[in-house]
Design a protein around this motif. Sequence first.
Motif, mmCIF file in Angstrom:
data_model
loop_
_atom_site.group_PDB
_atom_site.id
_atom_site.type_symbol
_atom_site.label_atom_id
_atom_site.label_comp_id
_atom_site.label_asym_id
_atom_site.label_seq_id
_atom_site.Cartn_x
_atom_site.Cartn_y
_atom_site.Cartn_z
ATOM 1 N N ARG A 1 -47.471 48.471 -25.770
ATOM 2 C CA ARG A 1 -48.617 48.925 -26.211
ATOM 3 C C ARG A 1 -49.898 48.904 -25.443
ATOM 4 N NH1 ARG A 1 -46.158 45.765 -30.342
ATOM 5 N NH2 ARG A 1 -45.709 47.230 -32.444
ATOM 6 N N ILE A 2 -50.871 49.690 -25.650
ATOM 7 C CA ILE A 2 -52.211 49.525 -25.007
ATOM 8 C C ILE A 2 -53.294 49.200 -26.137
ATOM 9 C CG2 ILE A 2 -54.242 50.660 -23.409
ATOM 10 C CD1 ILE A 2 -51.699 52.326 -22.299
ATOM 11 N N ASN A 3 -54.128 48.224 -25.823
ATOM 12 C CA ASN A 3 -55.184 47.918 -26.817
ATOM 13 C C ASN A 3 -56.486 48.317 -26.147
ATOM 14 O OD1 ASN A 3 -53.450 47.240 -28.465
ATOM 15 N ND2 ASN A 3 -53.260 45.028 -28.029
ATOM 16 N N LEU A 4 -57.450 48.471 -27.027
ATOM 17 C CA LEU A 4 -58.837 48.626 -26.337
ATOM 18 C C LEU A 4 -59.735 47.657 -27.073
ATOM 19 C CD1 LEU A 4 -60.983 50.770 -25.190
ATOM 20 C CD2 LEU A 4 -61.309 52.025 -27.488
ATOM 21 N N TRP A 5 -60.489 47.150 -26.014
ATOM 22 C CA TRP A 5 -61.458 46.190 -26.656
ATOM 23 C C TRP A 5 -62.796 46.269 -26.143
ATOM 24 C CZ3 TRP A 5 -59.135 41.195 -28.440
ATOM 25 C CH2 TRP A 5 -57.787 41.341 -28.021
ATOM 26 N N ASN A 6 -63.770 45.726 -26.990
ATOM 27 C CA ASN A 6 -65.080 45.680 -26.802
ATOM 28 C C ASN A 6 -65.282 44.324 -26.056
ATOM 29 O OD1 ASN A 6 -68.194 45.079 -27.319
ATOM 30 N ND2 ASN A 6 -68.075 47.271 -28.037
ATOM 31 N N LEU A 7 -66.277 44.233 -25.055
ATOM 32 C CA LEU A 7 -66.602 43.010 -24.381
ATOM 33 C C LEU A 7 -67.103 42.101 -25.045
ATOM 34 C CD1 LEU A 7 -67.532 44.470 -20.841
ATOM 35 C CD2 LEU A 7 -65.520 43.083 -21.316
ATOM 36 N N GLY A 8 -67.899 42.425 -26.143
ATOM 37 C CA GLY A 8 -68.675 41.465 -26.926
ATOM 38 C C GLY A 8 -67.953 41.172 -28.024
ATOM 39 N N ILE A 9 -66.681 41.626 -28.401
ATOM 40 C CA ILE A 9 -66.036 41.240 -29.505
ATOM 41 C C ILE A 9 -64.433 40.487 -29.324
ATOM 42 C CG2 ILE A 9 -64.873 41.999 -31.790
ATOM 43 C CD1 ILE A 9 -67.001 44.207 -31.627
ATOM 44 N N MET A 10 -64.244 39.492 -29.720
ATOM 45 C CA MET A 10 -63.166 38.591 -29.176
ATOM 46 C C MET A 10 -61.971 38.912 -30.055
ATOM 47 S SD MET A 10 -64.682 35.001 -27.534
ATOM 48 C CE MET A 10 -64.988 34.511 -29.253
ATOM 49 N N ASP A 11 -62.290 38.942 -31.584
ATOM 50 C CA ASP A 11 -61.036 38.957 -32.501
ATOM 51 C C ASP A 11 -60.644 40.052 -32.928
ATOM 52 O OD1 ASP A 11 -63.344 39.507 -33.586
ATOM 53 O OD2 ASP A 11 -63.416 37.999 -35.140
ATOM 54 N N THR A 12 -61.090 41.291 -32.371
ATOM 55 C CA THR A 12 -60.631 42.761 -32.678
ATOM 56 C C THR A 12 -60.449 43.372 -31.438
ATOM 57 O OG1 THR A 12 -61.972 42.359 -34.747
ATOM 58 C CG2 THR A 12 -61.342 44.747 -34.210
ATOM 59 N N SER A 13 -59.375 44.122 -31.760
ATOM 60 C CA SER A 13 -58.923 45.074 -30.692
ATOM 61 C C SER A 13 -58.526 46.446 -31.397
ATOM 62 C CB SER A 13 -57.940 44.455 -29.777
ATOM 63 O OG SER A 13 -56.624 44.364 -30.242
ATOM 64 N N PHE A 14 -58.363 47.555 -31.019
ATOM 65 C CA PHE A 14 -57.969 48.740 -31.241
ATOM 66 C C PHE A 14 -56.660 49.248 -30.466
ATOM 67 C CE2 PHE A 14 -62.480 48.523 -32.435
ATOM 68 C CZ PHE A 14 -62.278 48.841 -33.726
ATOM 69 N N ASN A 15 -55.588 49.686 -31.250
ATOM 70 C CA ASN A 15 -54.167 50.130 -30.556
ATOM 71 C C ASN A 15 -54.226 51.506 -30.341
ATOM 72 O OD1 ASN A 15 -51.111 50.880 -31.532
ATOM 73 N ND2 ASN A 15 -51.592 49.878 -29.449
ATOM 74 N N ILE A 16 -54.432 51.886 -29.205
ATOM 75 C CA ILE A 16 -54.363 53.290 -28.714
ATOM 76 C C ILE A 16 -53.245 53.919 -28.295
ATOM 77 C CG2 ILE A 16 -57.037 52.947 -28.182
ATOM 78 C CD1 ILE A 16 -56.468 52.761 -25.230
ATOM 79 N N VAL A 17 -52.358 53.191 -27.533
ATOM 80 C CA VAL A 17 -50.819 53.705 -27.424
ATOM 81 C C VAL A 17 -49.941 52.726 -27.912
ATOM 82 C CG1 VAL A 17 -49.452 54.154 -25.448
ATOM 83 C CG2 VAL A 17 -51.966 54.927 -25.202
#
Length: 244
Positions: free
Chosen positions: A150-166
């Motif tokens: 898997r590949i996840n997309l993160w926002n540098l300012g948010i630690m507890d949430t990521s989005f799976n893009i692959v």
Amino acid sequence: MVLFERNETKRSCEYKFHTEFQSHEPEFDYLKSLEIEEKINKIKWCRQGGGAHFLLSTNDKTVKLWKIYEKSLKVVAENNLSDSLYPSMPTSNAYQSLSAASLKLPRMTLHDTIVAAAPRKTYANAHAYHINSISVNTDGETFISADDLRINLWNLGIMDTSFNIVDIKPANMEELTEVITAAEFHPQSCNSFVYSSSKGTIKLADMRESALCDKHAKRKNIKFSWSDHSIRRGRRPLPEVLLF
């Protein structure tokens, strides 16, 4: 982790020690009965801000954002508790002889300047498999982390949430034929990234087309010779560095 800086006093390309710190510590995954080592798999620099440097580092499971900055150390230079004010008098008598006019507020002076490293964010609990690469986006706000499936997309300012893009994990793990070996953002386009697989393919994906980028926009097959040193020794089936 040891950081070096360019020695500007030398004409040649020479670096000197800047600072060092421990990025990760050994952990234990009780659900999988797996020991997570403190070794660092990838390091990526982020944009500078406020006179400080920022970098991302990751081990097998956790990504951390670090702030590297110069910290001033100050000490108390003058106060009424100093024995040097009344060296010949007992301490109790010295305090009794103080008047309101002789009281002084503590004064701080600069003692030294050191290079400090402070953890700003910790991005954890998003990967079931070992993280093999991270990449910072050109927008300076997001980054991706990739493991075997898997590949996840993160926002540098948010630690507890990521989005799976692959996500290439099959419904039946016995049907698994390839794993992700590396992922990297485009150096100019913030919407594009590439990832490579153990089959010897590099796939270009565009996040504007869909939220889940399993269907790549372009694909490039790479053939490797068995005379390659790393492949011959069985270290890695694919190189980890992708260049545009």
